[in-house]
Design an enzyme around this catalytic site. Sequence first.
Site, PDB file in Angstrom:
ATOM      1  N   THR A 100       1.137  -1.376  -0.081  1.00 18.24           N
ATOM      2  CA  THR A 100       0.042  -0.194  -0.395  1.00 18.24           C
ATOM      3  C   THR A 100       1.217   0.880  -0.123  1.00 18.24           C
ATOM      4  O   THR A 100       0.855   2.227  -0.694  1.00 18.24           O
ATOM      5  CB  THR A 100      -1.059  -0.196   1.640  1.00 18.24           C
ATOM      6  OG1 THR A 100      -1.987  -1.015   1.067  1.00 18.24           O
ATOM      7  CG2 THR A 100      -1.679   1.189   1.531  1.00 18.24           C
ATOM      8  N   THR A 176       1.081  -4.101   4.216  1.00 14.80           N
ATOM      9  CA  THR A 176       1.475  -4.689   5.952  1.00 14.80           C
ATOM     10  C   THR A 176       1.220  -5.572   6.020  1.00 14.80           C
ATOM     11  O   THR A 176       1.496  -6.354   7.585  1.00 14.80           O
ATOM     12  CB  THR A 176       0.559  -3.496   6.399  1.00 14.80           C
ATOM     13  OG1 THR A 176      -0.742  -3.742   6.623  1.00 14.80           O
ATOM     14  CG2 THR A 176       1.337  -1.866   6.525  1.00 14.80           C
ATOM     15  N   ASP A 177       0.169  -6.680   5.391  1.00 17.49           N
ATOM     16  CA  ASP A 177      -0.267  -8.054   5.596  1.00 17.49           C
ATOM     17  C   ASP A 177       0.313  -9.236   6.296  1.00 17.49           C
ATOM     18  O   ASP A 177       0.516  -9.394   7.314  1.00 17.49           O
ATOM     19  CB  ASP A 177      -1.621  -8.251   5.065  1.00 17.49           C
ATOM     20  CG  ASP A 177      -2.779  -7.232   4.092  1.00 17.49           C
ATOM     21  OD1 ASP A 177      -2.279  -6.337   4.819  1.00 17.49           O
ATOM     22  OD2 ASP A 177      -3.515  -7.803   3.541  1.00 17.49           O
ATOM     23  N   LYS A 255       0.636  -7.813  12.987  1.00 16.31           N
ATOM     24  CA  LYS A 255      -0.443  -6.896  12.673  1.00 16.31           C
ATOM     25  C   LYS A 255      -1.618  -7.268  14.094  1.00 16.31           C
ATOM     26  O   LYS A 255      -2.077  -8.727  13.322  1.00 16.31           O
ATOM     27  CB  LYS A 255      -0.331  -6.929  10.943  1.00 16.31           C
ATOM     28  CG  LYS A 255      -1.835  -6.058  10.427  1.00 16.31           C
ATOM     29  CD  LYS A 255      -1.264  -5.656   9.096  1.00 16.31           C
ATOM     30  CE  LYS A 255      -2.850  -5.313   9.177  1.00 16.31           C
ATOM     31  NZ  LYS A 255      -2.696  -4.871   7.411  1.00 16.31           N
TER      32      LYS A 255
END
Lengths: 445, 445
Positions: A100, A176-177, A255
């Site tokens: 992202t 980020t995932d 996360k």
Amino acid sequence: MYSAEVQGILSKLGINVGDSISVALGSDFQEGILMPRSGAGDSSILIIKRKDGYNIGIRYRAGMRIEKTASGKPEFSFPSSGVAQGPGLPKISMIYTGGTIGSKVDYSTGGVYMLTKPEELLHEVPELGGIANVNISNLMSIASEDMTYIEWAKIAEETAKALNGGARGVVITHGTDTMHYTSAALSFMLKGLNSPVVITGSQRSSDRGSSDAFYNLICSCIAATRSDVAEVSICMHSSSSDDKNNLIRGTKARKMHTSRRDAFKPVNNHPICTIDEHGMIEYISEYRHALDKPKDRVSAITGFEPKVALLKAYPNSDPAIIDYYVNKGYKGIIIEGTGLGHVPSAPSIAGLSWIGGVKAAVDSGVVVGITSQCLYGRANKSVYRNLRLLSDAGAVHCEDMLPEVAYVKLGFLIGNYGMEGAAKMLTTNIAGEITARTEFDFPVG
Amino acid sequence: MYSAEVQGILSKLGINVGDSISVALGSDFQEGILMPRSGAGDSSILIIKRKDGYNIGIRYRAGMRIEKTASGKPEFSFPSSGVAQGPGLPKISMIYTGGTIGSKVDYSTGGVYMLTKPEELLHEVPELGGIANVNISNLMSIASEDMTYIEWAKIAEETAKALNGGARGVVITHGTDTMHYTSAALSFMLKGLNSPVVITGSQRSSDRGSSDAFYNLICSCIAATRSDVAEVSICMHSSSSDDKNNLIRGTKARKMHTSRRDAFKPVNNHPICTIDEHGMIEYISEYRHALDKPKDRVSAITGFEPKVALLKAYPNSDPAIIDYYVNKGYKGIIIEGTGLGHVPSAPSIAGLSWIGGVKAAVDSGVVVGITSQCLYGRANKSVYRNLRLLSDAGAVHCEDMLPEVAYVKLGFLIGNYGMEGAAKMLTTNIAGEITARTEFDFPVG
């Protein structure tokens, strides 16, 4: 730039980028600041930043009523070009991998597209020019969910190359995932680390008013340039506001939220330090310090055995899943047990035994590690009888390691040290993934 | 009582239960308060409560040097008998199912054994006599890890029976590891609920100084007797100290720590209320209120389809696992995706596609639900292209439901409403498992 037609209409109304406008067509009504157009997409789409911080795109159509409600300047500046370069400042490498942070919203479709040139991102953060001399490496452009051990190896090699080539530190931009899987992998793969390796990303793309991309880039570059944390870490927001970032050990990060800016939390650990955009670094816990004179070059140990499974034990779950993986030639299995690291002890509905399945797997040479689906806390092999039975069957309770970290570690160990080495080293601390004791005040969340 | 030999030695030294003593044999040395003996085990084993709050057992042997270091009273009182009974007080049912709250340490082996009579537990909480008239139902004695849908159905039926028989509320004692699976199951299974159904347990067994059993029982009985929360909830410590408990919605609770007293956290929700031992109930969020005049009897809808799998998508993971479950005749699959609910979009190392696997499963009639392994936050089917592809393949993104709750819900739906009903109802809120919107201030942890 907007299309000639749209630009003409705006000019006639005395509207410039940065002014507040309202746009109405039929019952549709939108209000906000007119934003500049850049990048891909239909140039007849007006981009408006609403009060809630979101940018929206509205295609100009005949009959649309556009009004200027207030004159103004855009909230953000939009430098037109120039990669951040600070001559005389420390040299760092920024390795771009996708995610992202390297994407923008296409306001014509509402979808997100990847930047073709990561330099575009730096154009928007002129502050970096005052922090470091940034060398950009456009390594790959991959969504977080598609990262595999093949990419981990490439990133590890590129990082080692940059550090051995004289970079003071490395910043890796990443989706980020699965960032915490990658941070664990790099923690194990990079040997002889004497410099900060900082992974960052953003929860919201860089063209949204609420984007955390800029702040995360600034704090990460400060960490890479000015800290002596010779570890792989994740640098992301410590709270929902832009007030400071956490630097979290790469093997202790997870996360924990789908969308919040402070989604990343240290688990069974404190952050190593916090960092703000003014360069204030506040150290919180112990870490591996960089030496004045590094003894070795950094090496990337990139073997990885992908035939390792991560699975969960839960009520009604069928232990036949263990046989399935053993029969497929899997070499390792990490189980997310319940509580302290339990699997069901009674026969399953189909009459099968979890503990029996584990024993058969171990007897056939598979390494079976037990973690806790609680995530926080520590697996234990002896408090309850059922834990001892599982341990006696040959399963290895993985101390306070996160399930994801134990999974990455087992693949790394088997890939580089073979089966026997892996079984022995699974509960030996390599990169901060196991803390010697659980501190009572480690925060949950 | 200690054995005659041990009792004789202690008397000779002027040592009574409650005194501080030291015990030495060779290089072994232990110090603490002499505790009374009760229950099973070898009566020649001295039980000493150490400063760290743990009780240890030391078998008396010849040559052992025992010294009295201070006189004292035991820290706790030990009522000898009498089940809590408060005539004139509200009638509640306590359904005993097993778990740590119903167990004691056997100091001769270090292991934990189950109480044969749950009344033993109540003997130690005389406070309950002032709160409620407690009717005990000794339903089963099962470790948390061995709970299945068969036990869930039994507990649901016993709960409905108690409430239809006039109980003001029900307290269920349960092991903690899978308590949140059971609380979700009961939330779906109990229809027409007009009374509090409170599940509690303990992280430490009742004979340990640090046990949370007593406090949890007291607060749970207060919730069952005095609150009007007509929901299934979990009542456990809100912090590490005995200052108040949280009442957490049964579909929004998760055990987030292996060992802390405040292991249970609300996820994507606030607690319904807090409760302390003085009866103070502080309401925090919306809940289903009990009606003055209930319209219906409570019914237990106990169908459950055990052929539902809960599995995780992670880097390098092999989508062949979907085929495996489909071929085994599974009717539902809940995937813990990454971030907003992703599976890998690129072909796996073996060349297989997760999204293709999901599509094949859905096409063959299997219901596939997507949750997030972040746990906190909400799955989304449209922000990114890869999410839309997964959604187009027929997967159902499960809003802000926990993976475990989505799993229990899907088994419940298929078991009672068939495949079509299940697919439709998966994202329809039944028992507070889906919140209409995500509040920004829901705590993480």
